[in-house]
Design an enzyme around this catalytic site. Structure first.
Site, PDB file in Angstrom:
ATOM      1  CB  ALA A 147      10.667   7.953  -0.710  1.00 43.62           C
TER       2      ALA A 147
ATOM      3  N   GLY B 169       3.862   1.665   2.424  1.00 45.42           N
ATOM      4  CA  GLY B 169       4.656   2.244   1.337  1.00 45.42           C
ATOM      5  C   GLY B 169       4.502   3.750   1.332  1.00 45.42           C
ATOM      6  CG  ASN B 170       7.254   6.243   0.096  1.00 42.51           C
ATOM      7  OD1 ASN B 170       7.476   6.641  -1.037  1.00 42.51           O
ATOM      8  ND2 ASN B 170       8.118   5.479   0.751  1.00 42.51           N
ATOM      9  NE  ARG B 171      -0.087  10.169  -1.102  1.00 42.77           N
ATOM     10  CZ  ARG B 171      -1.204   9.484  -1.313  1.00 42.77           C
ATOM     11  NH1 ARG B 171      -1.361   8.826  -2.453  1.00 42.77           N
ATOM     12  NH2 ARG B 171      -2.145   9.457  -0.394  1.00 42.77           N
ATOM     13  CB  SER B 172       8.800   7.651  -3.812  1.00 41.39           C
ATOM     14  OG  SER B 172       9.815   7.677  -4.780  1.00 41.39           O
TER      15      SER B 172
END
Ligand code: C5P
Length: 224
Positions: free
Chosen positions: A95, A29-32
C-alpha cells in the site's frame, strides 16, 4: 515438503505500507498490516520459488524461507525492487503512499504559540507497479492490487491497462468490510481474459490460491 512447481522461478513481492517523512519524528503512512504480502511471499516460497520480499514497516514477523528487505519510503521500495531484478514474477501488494511531503524538515517542526499550523506541500511518488510493468527488465508476470470502495471490477479493469500489468487482484476495502488489518478478504482476479470472483478467504489462503494460479499460468505457457 510437497511439490515445488515454482522451483527455478524468481519472485519479488512488495508488501506493507510506506512511510513518507515529514520531519525526523513524523510521517505520512497508511493502515496496511503487511499480512497479505507476507502470506503471498510464504506461499510462493512454499511452492519452490526464490522469493525476495520488499516490505514497509509492519508488526509482522519476517516470513521464513524468504529474503526480506525492509524499507520505509516509496523511493526506497522502488530502488530495492529494481535491485532485486531480474525476476520472473513481481507481485506489487504494498500500500504505497501516492504522495510524499515535498520537503523533509531536517529538525522536528515546532508549534509556534498563536502561530499558523504548517502547510504540508505534497509531491507525487513514483509508481512502482507502472514503472516495473514498462521496465527493460520487466518480469514475465506482473501482478498488481486494487483497493476499491465502489465499482470494484470496472475500476480494477481500467487500472490493469493504465498500469500495464498482467493481472490485478481487486478487493473491496469499504471500511465496513474490515480488510485493512483484518484476516480475510474477498478477491476478484482481473486478467486480459475477464475476471474470476474468489470466495472470501483468510489472507493465508489468498496467498496460496494466488501461488497456485501462478503455477498454472507458467505450466500453460510452457505447454504452448
Ligand atoms: O493506483 P493505485 O495505488 O490504486 O494502484 C494500486 C497498485 O499499484 C498496487 O498494486 C500497489 O502496490 C501499486 N502501486 C505502486 N506504486 C505506487 C502506487 C501504487 O506500486 N506509487
Amino acid at each position: 515438503f510437497g511439490p515445488k512447481p515454482l522451483a527455478g522461478k524468481r519472485a519479488i513481492v512488495t508488501g506493507g505500507p510506506t512511510h513518507e517523512p515529514i520531519d525526523p519524528v513524523r510521517y505520512i503512512g497508511n493502515r496496511s498490516s503487511g499480512k497479505l504480502g507476507n502470506a503471498i511471499a510464504t506461499a510462493l516460497a512454499d511452492l519452490g520459488a526464490e522469493v525476495h520480499l520488499v516490505t514497509g514497516p509492519t508488526n509482522q514477523p519476517d516470513p521464513v524461507g524468504v529474503r526480506v528487505t525492509h524499507i520505509e519510503t516509496t523511493r526506497e521500495m522502488l530502488a530495492a525492487v529494481e535491485g532485486a531484478l531480474p525476476a520472473d514474477i513481481l507481485i506489487c501488494n504494498a500500500a504505497v503512499a501516492d504522495w510524499r511531503p515535498a520537503t523533509e524538515a531536517g529538525q522536528k517542526l515546532k508549534k509556534q504559540a498563536g502561530g499558523m499550523p504548517p502547510a504540508l506541500a505534497l509531491q507525487e511518488n513514483p509508481d512502482i507497479l507502472a514503472t516495473l510493468s514498462r521496465h527493460a527488465q520487466r518480469p514475465a508476470l506482473v501482478v498488481g492490487f486494487a483497493a476499491e470502495t465502489e465499482n470494484v471490477i470496472e475500476h480494477a479493469t481500467s487500472k490493469l491497462s493504465r498500469k500495464g500489468c498482467d493481472w490485478i487482484l481487486a478487493n473491496d476495502v469499504s471500511p465496513e468490510r474490515g480488510v485493512f488489518g483484518g484476516d480475510s478478504t474477498t478477491i476478484h482476479l482481473i486478467t486480459q481474459d475477464g475476471h474470476e470472483d474468489w470466495p472470501t478467504l483468510p489472507k493465508g489462503d489468498v496467498g496460496r490460491r494466488l501461488a497456485s494460479r501462478i503455477t498454472d499460468h507458467f505450466a500453460q505457457r510452457s505447454q504452448s
